[in-house]
Write an enzyme that holds these catalytic residues in place. Structure first.
Site, PDB file in Angstrom:
ATOM      1  N   ASP A   3       0.833  -1.211   0.000  1.00  0.00           N
ATOM      2  CA  ASP A   3       0.000   0.000   0.000  1.00  0.00           C
ATOM      3  C   ASP A   3       0.865   1.257   0.000  1.00  0.00           C
ATOM      4  OD1 ASP A   3      -2.415   1.331  -0.035  1.00  0.00           O
ATOM      5  OD2 ASP A   3      -2.623   1.354   2.141  1.00  0.00           O
ATOM      6  N   ARG A  12       0.082   7.661  -2.704  1.00  0.00           N
ATOM      7  CA  ARG A  12       0.662   8.756  -1.902  1.00  0.00           C
ATOM      8  C   ARG A  12       2.116   9.016  -2.286  1.00  0.00           C
ATOM      9  NH1 ARG A  12      -0.987   6.065   3.446  1.00  0.00           N
ATOM     10  NH2 ARG A  12      -1.580   4.449   1.962  1.00  0.00           N
ATOM     11  N   ARG A  31      -1.146   9.088 -10.104  1.00  0.00           N
ATOM     12  CA  ARG A  31      -1.134   7.865  -9.292  1.00  0.00           C
ATOM     13  C   ARG A  31      -0.504   6.691 -10.037  1.00  0.00           C
ATOM     14  NH1 ARG A  31      -4.248   7.490  -4.776  1.00  0.00           N
ATOM     15  NH2 ARG A  31      -4.546   5.284  -5.166  1.00  0.00           N
ATOM     16  N   SER A  89      -7.421  -5.564  -5.081  1.00  0.00           N
ATOM     17  CA  SER A  89      -8.502  -6.132  -4.265  1.00  0.00           C
ATOM     18  C   SER A  89      -9.836  -6.068  -4.999  1.00  0.00           C
ATOM     19  CB  SER A  89      -8.616  -5.368  -2.942  1.00  0.00           C
ATOM     20  OG  SER A  89      -9.224  -4.111  -3.150  1.00  0.00           O
ATOM     21  N   ASN A 149     -10.853  -2.612  -5.063  1.00  0.00           N
ATOM     22  CA  ASN A 149     -10.102  -1.688  -5.937  1.00  0.00           C
ATOM     23  C   ASN A 149     -10.793  -1.489  -7.292  1.00  0.00           C
ATOM     24  OD1 ASN A 149      -6.829  -2.852  -4.763  1.00  0.00           O
ATOM     25  ND2 ASN A 149      -8.056  -1.133  -4.036  1.00  0.00           N
TER      26      ASN A 149
HETATM   27  C1  IPE Z   1      -5.243  -2.721   0.018  1.00  0.00           C
HETATM   28  O1  IPE Z   1      -4.985  -1.366  -0.186  1.00  0.00           O
HETATM   29  C2  IPE Z   1      -5.275  -3.432  -1.312  1.00  0.00           C
HETATM   30  C3  IPE Z   1      -3.989  -3.592  -1.958  1.00  0.00           C
HETATM   31  C4  IPE Z   1      -2.836  -3.250  -1.487  1.00  0.00           C
HETATM   32  C5  IPE Z   1      -4.032  -4.228  -3.263  1.00  0.00           C
HETATM   33  P1  IPE Z   1      -6.160  -0.298  -0.325  1.00  0.00           P
HETATM   34  O2  IPE Z   1      -5.516   1.020  -0.514  1.00  0.00           O
HETATM   35  O3  IPE Z   1      -7.122  -0.749  -1.355  1.00  0.00           O
HETATM   36  O4  IPE Z   1      -6.863  -0.404   1.110  1.00  0.00           O
HETATM   37  P2  IPE Z   1      -7.713   0.653   1.933  1.00  0.00           P
HETATM   38  O5  IPE Z   1      -8.743   1.223   0.995  1.00  0.00           O
HETATM   39  O6  IPE Z   1      -6.768   1.695   2.427  1.00  0.00           O
HETATM   40  O7  IPE Z   1      -8.288  -0.129   3.078  1.00  0.00           O
HETATM   41  C1  IPE Z   2      -1.641   0.222  -3.356  1.00  0.00           C
HETATM   42  O1  IPE Z   2      -1.444   1.576  -3.374  1.00  0.00           O
HETATM   43  C2  IPE Z   2      -1.880  -0.376  -4.718  1.00  0.00           C
HETATM   44  C3  IPE Z   2      -3.273  -0.776  -4.939  1.00  0.00           C
HETATM   45  C4  IPE Z   2      -4.208  -0.764  -4.033  1.00  0.00           C
HETATM   46  C5  IPE Z   2      -3.626  -1.211  -6.280  1.00  0.00           C
HETATM   47  P1  IPE Z   2      -2.650   2.607  -3.362  1.00  0.00           P
HETATM   48  O2  IPE Z   2      -3.072   2.863  -4.753  1.00  0.00           O
HETATM   49  O3  IPE Z   2      -3.744   2.143  -2.449  1.00  0.00           O
HETATM   50  O4  IPE Z   2      -1.933   3.867  -2.756  1.00  0.00           O
HETATM   51  P2  IPE Z   2      -2.485   4.878  -1.669  1.00  0.00           P
HETATM   52  O5  IPE Z   2      -2.935   4.063  -0.488  1.00  0.00           O
HETATM   53  O6  IPE Z   2      -3.614   5.610  -2.302  1.00  0.00           O
HETATM   54  O7  IPE Z   2      -1.319   5.750  -1.361  1.00  0.00           O
HETATM   55 MG    MG Z   3      -4.129   2.401  -0.487  1.00  0.00          MG
END
Ligand code: IPE
Ligand code: IPE
Ligand code: MG
Length: 234
Positions: free
Chosen positions: A19, A23, A32, A64, A67
């Protein structure tokens, strides 16, 4: 330096909730998808490192079930990256004798990506140098419900061993260690059944910044933990 301080008592199965890509990009005023691209590079580096030091099972949470609710252009860019990843690194995984497994409902993905994934699974099926388990369109609730529905259809009562065989992770050991980057202290629907006794490690480091040094620190922390599984210390 590489291969210094390889921790003792390595986990057999480490799982990463990768994760913080978004950011990481935002901090750099980048879109992103630039964060996801960097995240894939980190995944390749860290997963290779895990296998090289002798961890036999490595899982990553890449996409996920939830996602899918992100803006379509982000979802599309993630599909594209996955296609690129499998195309570019499949030969490396094959060369390293790594078996690729997918957990999740891949029927949702575009045909081109499904074919590439199927090819990777097929070509690596008999590899025995380690198992790389990628969670794609994965959600633990979805996984558990699918298993329950199969069990109901079979009409037989199950014990935990038989139920485990109905999950995507059939034949994989439960994760000993789950590492989540990005600063959130939650599982976000990841391996809820399998993580019953997993050790959890949460770090603020954003996934693209995850380093070999941090991996070793986490593995050292893990190796010093006492796992009791509900029992009293002997
Ligand atoms: C968890 O991250 C899923 C993956 C890393 C693929 P998310 O960014 O989707 O989780 P939440 O929304 O912060 O719980
Ligand atoms: C994790 O990074 C990757 C996926 C969930 C696909 P994020 O895309 O959730 O990154 P943040 O949490 O927004 O920084
Ligand atoms: Mg995330």
């Amino acid at each position: 330096m590489k291969f210094n301080n390889i921790p003792k008592n390595l986990p057999s199965h480490v799982a990463f909730i990768m994760d913080g890509n978004g950011r990481w990009a935002k901090k750099r005023f980048l879109p992103r998808k630039a964060g996801h691209r960097e995240g894939v590079k980190t995944m390749r580096r860290i997963v290779n490192e895990c296998f090289e030091i002798g961890i036999p099972f490595v899982s990553v949470y890449a996409f996920s079930t939830e996602n899918k609710n992100r803006p379509q252009d982000e979802v599309d860019s993630l599909f594209k990256l996955m296609e690129e990843y499998f195309t570019e690194f499949l030969s490396e995984l094959l060369e390293k004798n790594i078996c690729v497994r997918i957990m999740g409902d891949v029927s949702y993905f575009p045909e081109s990506l499904r074919n590439i994934i199927a090819d990777a699974i097929k070509k690596s099926a008999s590899n025995s140098g380690g198992t790389f388990n990628i969670a794609l369109n994965y959600g633990a609730r979805d996984e558990i419900l699918r298993a329950v529905n199969v069990a109901v259809q079979n009409g037989k009562q199950l014990d935990t061993a038989a139920f485990s065989k109905l999950l995507y992770t059939a034949d994989l050991p439960d994760p000993d260690l789950v590492v989540r980057t990005g600063g959130e202290s939650r599982l976000s629907n990841f391996m809820l059944y399998q993580c019953a006794y997993s050790e959890l490690f949460f770090t603020k480091t954003l996934w693209p910044d995850f380093s070999q040094k941090l991996l070793y620190e986490i593995l050292n922390d893990y190796s010093a933990r006492e796992r009791r599984f509900g029992k009293v210390k002997p």
